[in-house]
Design a protein around this motif. Structure first.
Motif, mmCIF file in Angstrom:
data_model
loop_
_atom_site.group_PDB
_atom_site.id
_atom_site.type_symbol
_atom_site.label_atom_id
_atom_site.label_comp_id
_atom_site.label_asym_id
_atom_site.label_seq_id
_atom_site.Cartn_x
_atom_site.Cartn_y
_atom_site.Cartn_z
ATOM 1 N N THR A 224 0.963 -1.194 -0.099
ATOM 2 C CA THR A 224 -0.135 -0.096 0.283
ATOM 3 C C THR A 224 1.069 1.251 -0.022
ATOM 4 N N ASN A 225 0.476 1.918 -1.065
ATOM 5 C CA ASN A 225 1.197 3.488 -0.999
ATOM 6 C C ASN A 225 0.396 4.308 0.023
ATOM 7 N N LEU A 226 0.858 4.760 1.116
ATOM 8 C CA LEU A 226 0.627 5.634 2.001
ATOM 9 C C LEU A 226 0.091 6.918 1.551
ATOM 10 N N TYR A 227 0.609 7.402 0.594
ATOM 11 C CA TYR A 227 0.191 8.908 0.201
ATOM 12 C C TYR A 227 -1.012 8.799 -0.930
ATOM 13 N N THR A 228 -0.820 7.930 -1.779
ATOM 14 C CA THR A 228 -1.726 7.829 -3.220
ATOM 15 C C THR A 228 -2.937 6.729 -2.656
ATOM 16 N N LYS A 229 -2.851 5.943 -1.811
ATOM 17 C CA LYS A 229 -3.378 4.964 -1.389
ATOM 18 C C LYS A 229 -3.771 3.697 -2.545
ATOM 19 N N GLU A 230 -2.962 3.685 -3.270
ATOM 20 C CA GLU A 230 -2.860 2.848 -4.219
ATOM 21 C C GLU A 230 -2.379 1.347 -3.759
ATOM 22 N N VAL A 231 -3.004 0.199 -4.148
ATOM 23 C CA VAL A 231 -2.919 -1.005 -3.213
ATOM 24 C C VAL A 231 -2.648 -2.011 -4.405
ATOM 25 N N GLN A 232 -1.579 -2.791 -4.054
ATOM 26 C CA GLN A 232 -0.970 -3.804 -5.239
ATOM 27 C C GLN A 232 -1.144 -5.223 -4.229
ATOM 28 N N THR A 233 -1.738 -6.148 -4.685
ATOM 29 C CA THR A 233 -1.903 -7.653 -4.028
ATOM 30 C C THR A 233 -1.215 -8.830 -4.735
ATOM 31 N N GLU A 234 -0.866 -9.750 -3.937
ATOM 32 C CA GLU A 234 -0.203 -11.028 -4.442
ATOM 33 C C GLU A 234 -0.694 -11.993 -3.499
ATOM 34 N N GLY A 235 -0.716 -13.028 -4.240
ATOM 35 C CA GLY A 235 -1.072 -14.457 -3.407
ATOM 36 C C GLY A 235 0.242 -15.481 -3.445
ATOM 37 N N ILE A 236 0.530 -15.792 -2.172
ATOM 38 C CA ILE A 236 1.625 -16.609 -1.904
ATOM 39 C C ILE A 236 1.159 -17.924 -1.579
ATOM 40 N N THR A 237 0.849 -18.881 -2.616
ATOM 41 C CA THR A 237 0.511 -20.209 -2.146
ATOM 42 C C THR A 237 1.217 -21.337 -1.834
ATOM 43 N N TYR A 238 0.786 -22.007 -0.796
ATOM 44 C CA TYR A 238 1.771 -23.146 -0.182
ATOM 45 C C TYR A 238 0.731 -24.275 -0.453
ATOM 46 N N LYS A 239 1.207 -25.296 -1.211
ATOM 47 C CA LYS A 239 0.678 -26.579 -1.580
ATOM 48 C C LYS A 239 1.750 -27.602 -1.385
ATOM 49 N N LYS A 240 1.489 -28.461 -0.496
ATOM 50 C CA LYS A 240 2.829 -29.501 -0.257
ATOM 51 C C LYS A 240 2.418 -30.702 0.648
ATOM 52 N N ASN A 241 2.918 -31.890 0.167
ATOM 53 C CA ASN A 241 2.502 -33.210 0.919
ATOM 54 C C ASN A 241 3.578 -33.048 1.935
ATOM 55 N N MET A 242 3.123 -33.184 3.210
ATOM 56 C CA MET A 242 3.830 -33.285 4.404
ATOM 57 C C MET A 242 3.897 -34.551 5.217
ATOM 58 N N PHE A 243 5.193 -35.010 5.451
ATOM 59 C CA PHE A 243 5.162 -36.360 5.932
ATOM 60 C C PHE A 243 6.039 -36.170 7.544
ATOM 61 N N ASP A 244 5.772 -37.096 8.439
ATOM 62 C CA ASP A 244 6.752 -37.010 9.629
ATOM 63 C C ASP A 244 6.644 -38.392 10.155
ATOM 64 N N THR A 245 7.345 -38.812 11.251
ATOM 65 C CA THR A 245 7.191 -39.899 12.153
ATOM 66 C C THR A 245 7.444 -39.578 13.607
ATOM 67 N N TYR A 246 7.024 -40.172 14.334
ATOM 68 C CA TYR A 246 7.214 -40.191 15.837
ATOM 69 C C TYR A 246 7.291 -41.570 16.391
ATOM 70 N N VAL A 247 8.492 -41.740 17.144
ATOM 71 C CA VAL A 247 9.091 -42.811 17.687
ATOM 72 C C VAL A 247 9.068 -42.515 19.074
ATOM 73 N N SER A 248 8.222 -43.286 20.027
ATOM 74 C CA SER A 248 8.152 -43.034 21.615
ATOM 75 C C SER A 248 8.234 -44.274 22.374
ATOM 76 N N LEU A 249 8.511 -44.124 23.703
ATOM 77 C CA LEU A 249 8.456 -45.143 24.718
ATOM 78 C C LEU A 249 7.586 -44.604 25.761
ATOM 79 N N GLY A 250 6.801 -45.715 26.213
ATOM 80 C CA GLY A 250 5.824 -45.073 27.252
ATOM 81 C C GLY A 250 5.519 -46.373 28.271
#
Length: 259
Positions: A224-250
């Motif tokens: 945003t230009n605070l003087y002219t109030k002109e606004v520009q927008t952009e989308g930053i997209t996150y799409k990803k396959n996420m994997f993890d593992t958990y090894v525990s003692l209990g």
């Protein structure tokens, strides 16, 4: 010879006592309600980063960490039951990620602007809750529980703001980043638990858990230009396959048994 006889007697006593215990207790498939408390190593296999400034606003830890978990198992039938599991992942260290966000902003804009960047955060831990089915195989001393659970993984999306004052002019701008407060993603979590029955009420447990979810969200970048109030927008997209593992003692506590 005397020592050998004593050893044989002790061995016979241990074997005979264990046999009597197993006959009296009949512990295989007798537990009905179980509670488990565990500590283990959570290992993410990848991260969401795209080498963008918003990488430092996403609260999803991509480093290995030691975390606790608790669960309750209830067996409806002899070999089939359900499990509710809760574990807490520790989020990124905010002092470091906020500093990284500021450094990234400075590298982007420092040539032409005076830069002031900030990214407040309000969370320290995110719960991961799953619910699923359990199949059990047991003897009087050992057990093996394959499981398949489903749940949700929450990812906090912090706001970010960069204030810019153009060098050698009076022009001023703001750059804001917003992805919503958080997003929750459907998670699939197969696992297996195995262990040894120490006593009638307490068992020692080793569990290996894998989980998968697909991230799908967008950060809105607003310039945003605070003087002219002109606004520009952009989308930053996150799409990803996420994997993890958990090894525990209990430790498992048997709260109720079948009569």
């Amino acid at each position: 010879m005397k020592n050998i006889n004593i050893l044989i007697c002790l061995l016979f006593t241990v074997v005979y006592s264990n046999k009597i215990y197993c006959q009296e207790e009949g512990s295989a498939y007798k537990s009905k309600l179980l509670f488990k408390a565990s500590y283990g190593l959570h290992i993410p296999f990848n991260n969401m980063n795209q080498n963008r400034e918003t990488d430092y606003l996403i609260e999803h830890n991509d480093k290995a960490q030691i975390i606790p978990s608790i669960s309750a198992l209830f067996f409806i039938r002899k070999q089939w039951g359900v499990e509710l599991n809760l574990k807490f992942t520790t989020l990124k260290e905010r002092s470091k990620t906020e500093e990284s966000f500021k450094n990234f902003a400075n590298n982007m804009y420092n040539d032409n602007y005076f830069v002031n960047a900030s990214s407040p955060s309000y969370s320290m831990h995110d719960p991961v809750v799953t619910f699923g089915i359990v199949y059990r195989l047991e003897t009087d001393k050992m057990y093996l529980y394959p499981k398949l659970a489903f749940g949700g993984t929450t990812v906090d999306l912090n706001r970010g703001e960069i204030q810019l004052k153009e060098k050698n002019t009076n022009n001023a701008y703001t750059v804001t980043y917003s992805g919503g407060a958080y997003k929750s993603f459907f998670t699939v979590s197969p696992s297996v638990s195995a262990g040894y029955k120490l006593t009638k009420s307490f068992w020692v447990d080793l569990s290996v858990n894998a989980s998968y979810f697909k991230s799908d969200f967008t950060y809105d970048k607003t310039f945003t230009n605070l003087y002219t109030k002109e606004v520009q927008t952009e989308g930053i997209t996150y799409k990803k396959n996420m994997f993890d593992t958990y090894v525990s003692l209990g430790i498992i506590y048997i709260a109720a048994r079948k009569k």
